[in-house]
Design a protein around this motif. Structure first.
Motif, PDB file in Angstrom:
ATOM      1  N   SER A 171       0.859  -1.179   0.000  1.00 53.10           N
ATOM      2  CA  SER A 171       0.000   0.000   0.000  1.00 53.10           C
ATOM      3  C   SER A 171       0.897   1.232   0.000  1.00 53.10           C
ATOM      4  O   SER A 171       2.063   1.173   0.375  1.00 53.10           O
ATOM      5  N   ARG A 172       0.332   2.329  -0.431  1.00 56.68           N
ATOM      6  CA  ARG A 172       1.031   3.615  -0.385  1.00 56.68           C
ATOM      7  C   ARG A 172       0.931   4.147   1.032  1.00 56.68           C
ATOM      8  O   ARG A 172      -0.097   3.996   1.683  1.00 56.68           O
ATOM      9  N   PHE A 179      11.865   2.106  -7.039  1.00 57.42           N
ATOM     10  CA  PHE A 179      11.191   1.059  -6.275  1.00 57.42           C
ATOM     11  C   PHE A 179       9.698   1.097  -6.584  1.00 57.42           C
ATOM     12  O   PHE A 179       9.049   2.103  -6.375  1.00 57.42           O
ATOM     13  N   GLU A 180       9.178   0.025  -7.112  1.00 58.29           N
ATOM     14  CA  GLU A 180       7.793  -0.006  -7.593  1.00 58.29           C
ATOM     15  C   GLU A 180       7.133  -1.332  -7.209  1.00 58.29           C
ATOM     16  O   GLU A 180       7.198  -2.304  -7.969  1.00 58.29           O
ATOM     17  N   GLU A 231      20.161  -0.741   0.035  1.00 59.65           N
ATOM     18  CA  GLU A 231      19.728  -0.581  -1.356  1.00 59.65           C
ATOM     19  C   GLU A 231      20.249  -1.710  -2.241  1.00 59.65           C
ATOM     20  O   GLU A 231      19.678  -2.004  -3.281  1.00 59.65           O
ATOM     21  N   ALA A 232      21.309  -2.361  -1.821  1.00 62.17           N
ATOM     22  CA  ALA A 232      21.840  -3.493  -2.588  1.00 62.17           C
ATOM     23  C   ALA A 232      20.803  -4.607  -2.710  1.00 62.17           C
ATOM     24  O   ALA A 232      20.817  -5.358  -3.685  1.00 62.17           O
ATOM     25  N   ILE A 233      19.917  -4.692  -1.742  1.00 60.10           N
ATOM     26  CA  ILE A 233      18.840  -5.698  -1.816  1.00 60.10           C
ATOM     27  C   ILE A 233      17.998  -5.446  -3.060  1.00 60.10           C
ATOM     28  O   ILE A 233      17.683  -6.358  -3.815  1.00 60.10           O
ATOM     29  N   ILE A 234      17.635  -4.203  -3.253  1.00 64.14           N
ATOM     30  CA  ILE A 234      16.788  -3.847  -4.396  1.00 64.14           C
ATOM     31  C   ILE A 234      17.511  -4.194  -5.691  1.00 64.14           C
ATOM     32  O   ILE A 234      16.926  -4.794  -6.597  1.00 64.14           O
ATOM     33  N   TRP A 293       6.146   3.491   0.521  1.00 63.50           N
ATOM     34  CA  TRP A 293       5.352   2.267   0.410  1.00 63.50           C
ATOM     35  C   TRP A 293       5.419   1.450   1.691  1.00 63.50           C
ATOM     36  O   TRP A 293       6.420   1.489   2.407  1.00 63.50           O
ATOM     37  N   PHE A 294       4.378   0.676   1.909  1.00 69.07           N
ATOM     38  CA  PHE A 294       4.379  -0.411   2.877  1.00 69.07           C
ATOM     39  C   PHE A 294       4.281  -1.699   2.070  1.00 69.07           C
ATOM     40  O   PHE A 294       3.471  -1.785   1.139  1.00 69.07           O
ATOM     41  N   ILE A 295       5.079  -2.691   2.412  1.00 72.28           N
ATOM     42  CA  ILE A 295       4.930  -4.042   1.876  1.00 72.28           C
ATOM     43  C   ILE A 295       4.957  -4.939   3.100  1.00 72.28           C
ATOM     44  O   ILE A 295       5.856  -4.815   3.944  1.00 72.28           O
ATOM     45  N   GLN A 296       3.964  -5.802   3.184  1.00 67.11           N
ATOM     46  CA  GLN A 296       3.861  -6.586   4.407  1.00 67.11           C
ATOM     47  C   GLN A 296       3.431  -8.016   4.128  1.00 67.11           C
ATOM     48  O   GLN A 296       2.620  -8.267   3.229  1.00 67.11           O
TER      49      GLN A 296
END
Length: 159
Positions: free
Chosen positions: A20-21, A128-129, A116-119, A60-63
């Motif tokens: 979600s935003r 990031f999208e 950021e290396a994860i991304i 963003w939230f990612i869960q």
């Protein structure tokens, strides 16, 4: 093994992953609001055997939420009614064989510049999208964050 023969805890374990935003006000500061979300989540999730991980990054939230199906869906319903979440989208909701985030009633992590290396490693080199995430890539991202959290916690505990 039939469904009847499986333990109830295995049969009923579900995982829901969404994004979600963020819709956070400037006051109190956003990091304080996220801390409040985590504190309330820990309290609420502990009571209903829900575990998970919340990633906060770039607005963003990612869960991931894991636990008994009814508890996971009730928790998600509370999230979508929370005005701090805008336009939540479920990436995946399905039975799970085991918990990936069993150690936390809720853990939140913001990605730092060092993370950021994860991304990059997950082939998200553009902005990031989360809308481009699928079940597999979202779970992979959250597990990578879990692993960083584990290493960070272990490092802090050994100092």
């Amino acid at each position: 093994m039939t469904d009847e023969a499986q333990p109830q805890s295995t049969r009923s374990l579900h995982r829901l992953i969404y994004f979600s935003r963020q819709r956070l006000a400037d006051d109190p500061p956003p990091n304080e609001q996220v801390e409040a979300i985590v504190r309330a989540s820990i309290r609420n999730n502990r009571e209903v055997a829900v575990t998970g991980l919340l990633l906060v990054h770039d607005g963003w939230f990612i869960q991931a939420l894991e636990g008994p199906m009814t508890a996971v869906l009730t928790t998600y319903r509370r999230i979508i009614e929370d005005p701090r979440h805008e336009a939540p989208v479920v990436i995946n909701a399905a039975p799970a064989a085991s918990r990936e985030f069993a150690d936390w009633n809720m853990c939140a992590r913001s990605l730092s510049a060092a993370d950021e290396a994860i991304i990059d490693a997950l082939e998200m080199r553009d902005a990031f999208e989360p809308t481009r995430l699928n079940e597999r890539s979202a779970l992979r991202l959250l597990k990578a964050v879990r692993d960083i959290q584990d290493r960070t916690s272990l490092s802090a505990a050994t100092r």
